[in-house]
Scaffold this active site. Structure first.
Site, mmCIF file in Angstrom:
data_model
loop_
_atom_site.group_PDB
_atom_site.id
_atom_site.type_symbol
_atom_site.label_atom_id
_atom_site.label_comp_id
_atom_site.label_asym_id
_atom_site.label_seq_id
_atom_site.Cartn_x
_atom_site.Cartn_y
_atom_site.Cartn_z
ATOM 1 C CB SER A 68 0.395 -2.521 -6.248
ATOM 2 O OG SER A 68 1.154 -2.370 -7.421
ATOM 3 C CE1 TYR A 114 0.837 2.687 -5.822
ATOM 4 C CE2 TYR A 114 2.091 0.974 -6.941
ATOM 5 C CZ TYR A 114 0.874 1.517 -6.565
ATOM 6 O OH TYR A 114 -0.293 0.894 -6.927
HETATM 7 P P1 NAI Z 1 -7.579 6.367 -8.912
HETATM 8 O O1 NAI Z 1 -6.520 7.414 -8.906
HETATM 9 O O2 NAI Z 1 -8.436 6.221 -10.134
HETATM 10 O O3 NAI Z 1 -8.558 6.573 -7.657
HETATM 11 C C1 NAI Z 1 -8.036 6.851 -6.375
HETATM 12 C C2 NAI Z 1 -9.142 7.216 -5.418
HETATM 13 O O4 NAI Z 1 -8.534 7.560 -4.168
HETATM 14 C C3 NAI Z 1 -9.975 8.431 -5.839
HETATM 15 O O5 NAI Z 1 -11.304 8.244 -5.443
HETATM 16 C C4 NAI Z 1 -9.303 9.576 -5.068
HETATM 17 O O6 NAI Z 1 -10.192 10.658 -4.839
HETATM 18 C C5 NAI Z 1 -8.883 8.873 -3.771
HETATM 19 N N1 NAI Z 1 -7.719 9.518 -3.158
HETATM 20 C C6 NAI Z 1 -6.482 9.663 -3.724
HETATM 21 N N2 NAI Z 1 -5.675 10.358 -2.899
HETATM 22 C C7 NAI Z 1 -6.409 10.641 -1.790
HETATM 23 C C8 NAI Z 1 -6.133 11.348 -0.584
HETATM 24 N N3 NAI Z 1 -4.949 11.953 -0.369
HETATM 25 N N4 NAI Z 1 -7.104 11.462 0.350
HETATM 26 C C9 NAI Z 1 -8.326 10.900 0.128
HETATM 27 N N5 NAI Z 1 -8.658 10.237 -0.998
HETATM 28 C C10 NAI Z 1 -7.703 10.106 -1.946
HETATM 29 O O7 NAI Z 1 -6.821 4.983 -8.584
HETATM 30 P P2 NAI Z 1 -7.195 3.460 -8.926
HETATM 31 O O8 NAI Z 1 -6.527 3.065 -10.181
HETATM 32 O O9 NAI Z 1 -8.647 3.247 -8.800
HETATM 33 O O10 NAI Z 1 -6.409 2.707 -7.759
HETATM 34 C C11 NAI Z 1 -7.019 2.385 -6.519
HETATM 35 C C12 NAI Z 1 -6.064 1.559 -5.693
HETATM 36 O O11 NAI Z 1 -5.641 0.423 -6.439
HETATM 37 C C13 NAI Z 1 -4.766 2.291 -5.286
HETATM 38 O O12 NAI Z 1 -4.404 1.911 -3.983
HETATM 39 C C14 NAI Z 1 -3.746 1.788 -6.278
HETATM 40 O O13 NAI Z 1 -2.445 1.827 -5.759
HETATM 41 C C15 NAI Z 1 -4.226 0.367 -6.462
HETATM 42 N N6 NAI Z 1 -3.767 -0.232 -7.710
HETATM 43 C C16 NAI Z 1 -4.191 0.256 -8.920
HETATM 44 C C17 NAI Z 1 -3.749 -0.342 -10.083
HETATM 45 C C18 NAI Z 1 -4.187 0.105 -11.433
HETATM 46 O O14 NAI Z 1 -3.664 -0.448 -12.429
HETATM 47 N N7 NAI Z 1 -5.102 1.053 -11.569
HETATM 48 C C19 NAI Z 1 -2.788 -1.465 -10.057
HETATM 49 C C20 NAI Z 1 -2.421 -1.883 -8.729
HETATM 50 C C21 NAI Z 1 -2.898 -1.276 -7.616
#
Ligand code: NAI
Length: 254
Positions: free
Chosen positions: A146, A159
């Protein structure tokens, strides 16, 4: 042909958190490049399954909740996957959470959850997958960091600590596994519009602050991560290891 080096035909990729957002877009890109997918997610990734199966690739969902899974359960899941699929070529540690609380009131529970889901889980999965990859002398491990792998942020110390830690384990794993044919790298997404960040995007003041700080003056989309994940998962990135690639519209360079 250089483009042949980006192909993933016949590869098996584990991707965590594929149900939506960045995980869904990266999974689709890996499948489009030729890989079969094993998804580790707590929720059924129905839409992603449809996307991948429409490309005639295999999609297997393993239900697991990283907020409660033990190291032993994670290891067992990796071993079960390897036995069922025959091999594991790629691991993408994507699932993450970002609970917020004022720093002086930041609770032990939130601290522990953040570290467990965002750092301990990727570590145990990478270690278990690494044991399997070392036997074949090849493999790709990709960890999702991130901007807060490089910055402290506000109201999210757990985080930020976990995402700094992700770069630490990326380097540690690389130091000991690169000589065994395994590339370990990280992707650092900037502000990407997903359900994870929608509240910031919909808050006018916050959104103006964010957009005006991004040299490209726009949020990223999950699809903006597709090229780099295929690159890092493929032979095209064969001499890269232990590093992180920012996909952030220029944020970190500013
Ligand atoms: P999101 O919240 O849209 O999707 C997260 C995914 O992880 C979902 O499929 C969810 O079901 C799964 N998940 C969450 N907690 C879980 C658990 N306890 N056990 C199993 N599965 C679990 O998030 P997004 O935005 O797609 O982010 C994905 C990655 O990218 C994360 O690691 C986040 O920190 C990172 N990230 C996202 C940014 C953004 O601007 N969206 C920026 C920088 C990093």
């Amino acid at each position: 042909m250089i483009l042949d080096k980006f192909k993933l035909d016949g590869k098996i990729a584990i991707c965590t958190g594929t149900r939506r957002g960045i995980g869904r877009a990266m999974t689709n890109a890996l499948a489009e490049a030729g890989a079969d997918i094993v998804s580790f997610d707590r929720n059924d990734p129905v839409d992603t399954r449809q996307d991948v199966e429409a490309m005639d690739r295999r999609f297997v969902w393993k239900k697991i909740d990283f907020s409660t899974a033990s190291a032993e359960q994670l290891r067992a899941l990796v071993n079960e996957t390897a036995a069922e699929m025959g091999q594991i070529d790629i691991l993408v540690n994507n699932a993450g959470i970002c609970p917020r609380e004022e720093i002086l009131d930041y609770s032990i529970e939130i601290w522990e959850q953040s570290l467990r889901v965002n750092l301990s889980t990727p570590w145990f999965l990478a270690q278990a997958v690494g044991r399997i990859m070392v036997k074949r002398g090849c493999g790709k491990i990709i960890n999702i960091g991130s901007l807060l792998s490089h910055q402290g942020g506000l109201t999210v110390p757990g985080y930020s600590a976990s995402k700094h830690g992700i770069l630490g384990i990326t380097k540690s794993l690389s130091n000991e596994l690169a000589s065994k044919g395994i590339n370990v790298n990280a992707i650092v997404p900037g502000y990407i519009l997903t359900d994870f960040t929608r509240a910031i995007n919909q808050n006018e003041d916050r959104n103006t602050q964010v957009e005006s700080r991004i040299p490209m003056n726009r949020w990223g989309s999950p699809e903006d991560l597709q090229g780099v994940v295929v690159f890092l998962a493929s032979e095209a990135s064969g001499y890269m290891s232990g590093t992180d690639v920012a996909v952030d519209g220029g944020w970190l360079g500013r």
